[in-house]
Structures are given as C-alpha cells and as structure tokens.
Design a protein around this motif. Structure first.
Motif, PDB file in Angstrom:
ATOM      1  N   VAL A  20     -16.808  14.464  -8.311  1.00  0.00           N
ATOM      2  CA  VAL A  20     -16.712  14.109  -6.998  1.00  0.00           C
ATOM      3  C   VAL A  20     -15.054  13.999  -6.905  1.00  0.00           C
ATOM      4  O   VAL A  20     -14.440  14.477  -7.741  1.00  0.00           O
ATOM      5  CB  VAL A  20     -17.215  12.501  -6.657  1.00  0.00           C
ATOM      6  CG1 VAL A  20     -18.419  12.310  -7.018  1.00  0.00           C
ATOM      7  CG2 VAL A  20     -16.692  11.711  -8.054  1.00  0.00           C
ATOM      8  N   ALA A  21     -14.535  13.458  -5.815  1.00  0.00           N
ATOM      9  CA  ALA A  21     -13.042  13.287  -5.648  1.00  0.00           C
ATOM     10  C   ALA A  21     -12.761  11.733  -5.509  1.00  0.00           C
ATOM     11  O   ALA A  21     -13.730  11.201  -5.091  1.00  0.00           O
ATOM     12  CB  ALA A  21     -12.253  13.875  -4.520  1.00  0.00           C
ATOM     13  N   ILE A  22     -11.642  11.317  -6.059  1.00  0.00           N
ATOM     14  CA  ILE A  22     -11.307   9.978  -6.033  1.00  0.00           C
ATOM     15  C   ILE A  22      -9.964   9.934  -5.613  1.00  0.00           C
ATOM     16  O   ILE A  22      -9.145  10.579  -5.728  1.00  0.00           O
ATOM     17  CB  ILE A  22     -11.256   9.353  -7.649  1.00  0.00           C
ATOM     18  CG1 ILE A  22     -12.564   9.459  -8.283  1.00  0.00           C
ATOM     19  CG2 ILE A  22     -10.772   8.040  -7.603  1.00  0.00           C
ATOM     20  CD1 ILE A  22     -12.619   8.804  -9.805  1.00  0.00           C
ATOM     21  N   ASP A  23      -9.794   8.740  -4.591  1.00  0.00           N
ATOM     22  CA  ASP A  23      -8.426   8.549  -3.820  1.00  0.00           C
ATOM     23  C   ASP A  23      -8.007   7.067  -4.207  1.00  0.00           C
ATOM     24  O   ASP A  23      -8.724   6.369  -4.290  1.00  0.00           O
ATOM     25  CB  ASP A  23      -8.645   8.757  -2.462  1.00  0.00           C
ATOM     26  CG  ASP A  23      -7.150   8.811  -2.056  1.00  0.00           C
ATOM     27  OD1 ASP A  23      -6.395   9.459  -2.220  1.00  0.00           O
ATOM     28  OD2 ASP A  23      -7.080   7.880  -1.116  1.00  0.00           O
ATOM     29  N   ILE A  24      -6.923   7.367  -4.651  1.00  0.00           N
ATOM     30  CA  ILE A  24      -6.276   5.788  -4.999  1.00  0.00           C
ATOM     31  C   ILE A  24      -5.347   5.411  -3.979  1.00  0.00           C
ATOM     32  O   ILE A  24      -4.553   6.164  -3.486  1.00  0.00           O
ATOM     33  CB  ILE A  24      -5.349   5.752  -6.308  1.00  0.00           C
ATOM     34  CG1 ILE A  24      -6.313   6.324  -7.488  1.00  0.00           C
ATOM     35  CG2 ILE A  24      -4.822   4.548  -6.757  1.00  0.00           C
ATOM     36  CD1 ILE A  24      -5.554   6.534  -8.689  1.00  0.00           C
ATOM     37  N   ASP A  25      -5.433   4.030  -3.561  1.00  0.00           N
ATOM     38  CA  ASP A  25      -4.418   3.382  -2.704  1.00  0.00           C
ATOM     39  C   ASP A  25      -3.375   2.834  -3.280  1.00  0.00           C
ATOM     40  O   ASP A  25      -3.634   1.557  -4.062  1.00  0.00           O
ATOM     41  CB  ASP A  25      -5.350   2.143  -1.669  1.00  0.00           C
ATOM     42  CG  ASP A  25      -4.662   1.675  -0.960  1.00  0.00           C
ATOM     43  OD1 ASP A  25      -3.483   2.186  -0.490  1.00  0.00           O
ATOM     44  OD2 ASP A  25      -5.005   0.732  -0.061  1.00  0.00           O
ATOM     45  N   PRO A  26      -2.228   3.207  -3.206  1.00  0.00           N
ATOM     46  CA  PRO A  26      -0.978   2.560  -3.996  1.00  0.00           C
ATOM     47  C   PRO A  26      -0.792   1.227  -3.528  1.00  0.00           C
ATOM     48  O   PRO A  26      -0.079   0.418  -4.073  1.00  0.00           O
ATOM     49  CB  PRO A  26       0.071   3.524  -3.602  1.00  0.00           C
ATOM     50  CG  PRO A  26      -0.290   4.472  -2.368  1.00  0.00           C
ATOM     51  CD  PRO A  26      -1.764   4.600  -2.516  1.00  0.00           C
ATOM     52  N   GLU A  27      -1.021   0.887  -2.319  1.00  0.00           N
ATOM     53  CA  GLU A  27      -0.679  -0.259  -1.658  1.00  0.00           C
ATOM     54  C   GLU A  27      -1.821  -1.340  -2.158  1.00  0.00           C
ATOM     55  O   GLU A  27      -1.639  -2.772  -2.024  1.00  0.00           O
ATOM     56  CB  GLU A  27      -0.862  -0.128   0.002  1.00  0.00           C
ATOM     57  CG  GLU A  27      -0.117   0.751   0.696  1.00  0.00           C
ATOM     58  CD  GLU A  27       1.317   0.232   0.532  1.00  0.00           C
ATOM     59  OE1 GLU A  27       1.786  -0.818   0.384  1.00  0.00           O
ATOM     60  OE2 GLU A  27       2.334   1.316   0.063  1.00  0.00           O
ATOM     61  N   ALA A  28      -2.704  -0.979  -2.757  1.00  0.00           N
ATOM     62  CA  ALA A  28      -3.542  -1.895  -3.221  1.00  0.00           C
ATOM     63  C   ALA A  28      -2.884  -2.807  -4.575  1.00  0.00           C
ATOM     64  O   ALA A  28      -3.746  -3.694  -5.099  1.00  0.00           O
ATOM     65  CB  ALA A  28      -4.808  -1.178  -3.755  1.00  0.00           C
ATOM     66  N   PHE A  29      -2.108  -2.277  -5.156  1.00  0.00           N
ATOM     67  CA  PHE A  29      -1.438  -2.748  -6.518  1.00  0.00           C
ATOM     68  C   PHE A  29      -0.128  -3.695  -6.155  1.00  0.00           C
ATOM     69  O   PHE A  29       0.581  -3.278  -5.420  1.00  0.00           O
ATOM     70  CB  PHE A  29      -0.880  -1.811  -7.255  1.00  0.00           C
ATOM     71  CG  PHE A  29      -1.860  -0.722  -7.849  1.00  0.00           C
ATOM     72  CD1 PHE A  29      -2.553  -1.053  -9.010  1.00  0.00           C
ATOM     73  CD2 PHE A  29      -2.011   0.372  -7.138  1.00  0.00           C
ATOM     74  CE1 PHE A  29      -3.598   0.017  -9.170  1.00  0.00           C
ATOM     75  CE2 PHE A  29      -3.150   1.633  -7.583  1.00  0.00           C
ATOM     76  CZ  PHE A  29      -4.067   1.050  -8.455  1.00  0.00           C
ATOM     77  N   ASP A  30      -0.489  -4.767  -6.830  1.00  0.00           N
ATOM     78  CA  ASP A  30       0.727  -5.859  -6.702  1.00  0.00           C
ATOM     79  C   ASP A  30       1.420  -5.613  -7.662  1.00  0.00           C
ATOM     80  O   ASP A  30       1.309  -6.161  -8.872  1.00  0.00           O
ATOM     81  CB  ASP A  30       0.061  -7.389  -6.735  1.00  0.00           C
ATOM     82  CG  ASP A  30       1.086  -8.384  -6.356  1.00  0.00           C
ATOM     83  OD1 ASP A  30       2.292  -8.146  -5.972  1.00  0.00           O
ATOM     84  OD2 ASP A  30       0.715  -9.338  -7.035  1.00  0.00           O
ATOM     85  N   VAL A  31       2.781  -4.819  -7.562  1.00  0.00           N
ATOM     86  CA  VAL A  31       3.522  -4.486  -8.659  1.00  0.00           C
ATOM     87  C   VAL A  31       4.504  -6.010  -8.744  1.00  0.00           C
ATOM     88  O   VAL A  31       5.342  -6.133  -7.531  1.00  0.00           O
ATOM     89  CB  VAL A  31       4.367  -3.559  -8.308  1.00  0.00           C
ATOM     90  CG1 VAL A  31       5.566  -3.115  -9.376  1.00  0.00           C
ATOM     91  CG2 VAL A  31       3.620  -2.107  -8.369  1.00  0.00           C
ATOM     92  N   PRO A  32       4.609  -6.698  -9.702  1.00  0.00           N
ATOM     93  CA  PRO A  32       5.373  -7.874  -9.993  1.00  0.00           C
ATOM     94  C   PRO A  32       6.875  -7.739  -9.672  1.00  0.00           C
ATOM     95  O   PRO A  32       7.332  -6.462 -10.102  1.00  0.00           O
ATOM     96  CB  PRO A  32       4.866  -8.364 -11.057  1.00  0.00           C
ATOM     97  CG  PRO A  32       4.470  -7.226 -12.090  1.00  0.00           C
ATOM     98  CD  PRO A  32       3.960  -6.365 -10.992  1.00  0.00           C
ATOM     99  N   ALA A  33       7.562  -8.782  -9.432  1.00  0.00           N
ATOM    100  CA  ALA A  33       8.850  -8.713  -9.175  1.00  0.00           C
ATOM    101  C   ALA A  33       9.661  -8.223 -10.719  1.00  0.00           C
ATOM    102  O   ALA A  33      10.816  -7.370 -10.588  1.00  0.00           O
ATOM    103  CB  ALA A  33       9.507  -9.845  -8.931  1.00  0.00           C
ATOM    104  N   GLN A  34       9.221  -8.777 -11.665  1.00  0.00           N
ATOM    105  CA  GLN A  34      10.013  -8.523 -13.051  1.00  0.00           C
ATOM    106  C   GLN A  34       9.849  -6.912 -13.069  1.00  0.00           C
ATOM    107  O   GLN A  34      10.539  -6.600 -13.914  1.00  0.00           O
ATOM    108  CB  GLN A  34       9.130  -9.180 -14.284  1.00  0.00           C
ATOM    109  CG  GLN A  34       9.787 -10.519 -14.768  1.00  0.00           C
ATOM    110  CD  GLN A  34       9.090 -10.975 -15.647  1.00  0.00           C
ATOM    111  OE1 GLN A  34       8.020 -10.961 -16.203  1.00  0.00           O
ATOM    112  NE2 GLN A  34       9.930 -11.811 -16.571  1.00  0.00           N
TER     113      GLN A  34
END
Length: 312
Positions: free
Chosen positions: A230-244
């Motif tokens: 299969v193919a997998i697509d990742i949504d980069p907006e789904a990640f909460d990149v912390p301020a640190q």
C-alpha cells in the motif's frame, strides 16, 4: 572494584543480586537456562544489539540510562506485535577499564525498564571485548490474541501514533553539537519514555498493522507500506511540535520536521486502523493509507533524510 579482581563469575553474581523477578519467571538467573511462563503457548521474541560509539556514547549517557535504552529498544518491539513483554536475556561484552560499579548501574537500568512492564532479566552471558556491546533478547506473550503484523494495512485505513516523536533525535543533535540543554530533549535521548501498553491496546482496537518507530517514522512506515503493498501518506500538520523543539531547531539550523519524520530512539508505536475505529486520546491520527506504494508527506515525496541505517 575492577572486573579482573572479581572475575567473570564474581561480576555475574553482583549483577544477578540487583535483578528482580517478574511474574512470568519460573526460574531466573543461576542455572544453565531460565524458565519463563508462556500461557499463550506462543512466545514472541526480539533481539537487538547496542554498540558503544555506534548506538550510545558513555560521555553522553550514564550507565543506568544506557540500561534503560537497551531494554526499551527490545520491549517496544514486543509491544509492537500486540504482546506483553515477559522477560529479557542480556549478553554483555566488556572492555578493560570498565569497573563493576558501572556495570551494576547498567544492570539497574535494565532491570528498572523491564519492571515498567512487569518483566525481568532472567539470564544472559558476559565476555571481555575491545568494544562495549550489549545484546538484549526480549520475550513476550500474546495472551490469546492474534499478533499485529506489518502486512495487514488496507487502503482506506487511518494511520495513528502513540507516544512522543522527534524528542530523542533533537536531543541527539543537541549532544552532538556539544550542548547539554534543553534538558527535556537531552533526557529524551538518554532515557526513552514509551507507552508499552499501546501495543496490546491497538490489537484490541482492531489494528491492521503496527510497528515500533525506532529508526525514523518515514523509514519504518516504509516497512508497513512495502509489506502491505500500500501507500501511506503522512499529514505534517498532525504533529504538535513543542516550542522547545522549535527553538532548539532554530538555534541549531535544523528543520524540526527532520527530527519528527526521520529521527529515531523515541520508540512510539505506529498502527493502522479501519476508518470506523474510535481511538482513545493516547492515539493521534497522523495519516492515511491508500492504493499505491511508498510513503509521502502531504502527498509529496520527502526531500530530507528518511531515518537511521546501520550500514549507511
């Protein structure tokens, strides 16, 4: 005390005295082999090797940290099959100059991480070697459930992640640049925090595939994509990149998504689920499964690194 003073068996005795015993252990260290309960009738097994200078550095991590890391790498693999870890076997190759106190602290870390899931170190071996090497084998029990493999993802499935990601990779970059802060990132590299319960939890929720993210999200999801066709697509907006992490990335001139998408050592579990499954809050939806092949980010190929390769 140096190792030659106590000899191999003196060293083993000091290590064994520091190890606990989990509920699955019938016979622990001290005989030719250990005996571990396997009520399911099937044993899940995984092994991993950590080499000084390749997988860890003693000037970056204390011995107890290294013990936690060595155990965690294997325990996460057991959880990724939907199983509960029951026991660890540890082989330790030690160079001259490493004293017994250092090895005792290493044993403390191994034992403490195993105890998080109710497992214990049930045996192993020691040897002298020019390079400090730790080889760990983990055993686990499926409790009557079917294993969650890599080859079951289906088009239309959702992709979810349980556990933090990018923290350890950020900590590794910080340490490699000669810094020791931010502490949260550095400590994430030294001692991973893993939701081992997420494995059996995903299996009970009907996960179609699952994997431990040890070498990088893109690279490891590639194993699911190729195994499941299969193919997998990742949504980069789904990640909460912390301020640190964002601040550290800016100071070091690094794209924080390189840590999130291609960094290893946090050992979160990634799994695919049928779209109708209602996931608990500990699981974050980060992508989708489609017809095709490979892994993309926002439907486009990722131009950065994909993850860790021991021979690259």
């Amino acid at each position: 005390m140096s190792i030659p003073e106590g000899g191999e068996f003196g060293l083993i005795g000091r290590i064994v005295s520091r190890l606990g015993s989990g509920p699955a252990t019938i016979l622990g260290p001290g005989d030719d082999a250990a005996i571990v309960r396997a009520p399911d009738g099937r044993v899940v097994a995984s092994t991993d090797v950590l080499v000084d200078g390749r997988h860890f550095r003693r000037d970056w991590c204390g011995p107890e940290d290294i013990g936690h890391r060595a155990a965690a790498a294997n325990l996460a693999d057991i959880a990724a099959m939907g199983a509960v870890p029951t026991a660890l076997l540890v082989a330790l190759c030690v160079p001259p100059g490493v004293d017994t106190e250092w090895i005792e602290s290493l044993a403390d870390g191994l034992s403490a991480e195993a105890a998080v899931v109710g497992a214990s170190v049930v045996g192993g071996d020691t040897s002298s070697s020019p390079t400090l090497t730790i080889a760990v084998t983990a055993l686990g029990d499926l409790g009557g459930a079917a294993p969650v493999r890599r080859d079951g993802a289906q088009p239309g499935d959702i992709l979810a992640l349980s556990g933090r990601i990018g923290y350890a990779a950020a900590g590794l970059t910080v340490l490699s640049r000669g810094f020791r802060t931010p502490k949260k990132l550095v400590e994430a590299y030294r001692r991973p925090e893993i939701r081992y319960a997420a494995g059996p939890e995903a299996a009970a929720l009907g996960a179609t595939s699952m994997i431990d993210i040890s070498d990088g999200l893109l690279q490891d999801l590639g194993h699911i994509a190729s195994s499941s066709l299969v193919a997998i697509d990742i949504d980069p907006e789904a990640f909460d990149v912390p301020a640190q992490m964002r601040d550290a990335a800016k100071a070091l001139g690094v794209d924080p998504y390189q840590w999130v998408l291609a960094g290893g050592d946090d050992h979160p579990l990634a799994a695919t689920f049928p779209p109708e499954v209602s996931l608990p809050p500990e699981w974050q939806v980060i992508g989708t499964v489609h017809d095709g092949s490979g892994v993309t980010v926002d439907r486009k190929p990722w131009s950065g690194g994909l993850g860790w390769d021991h021979f690259r």
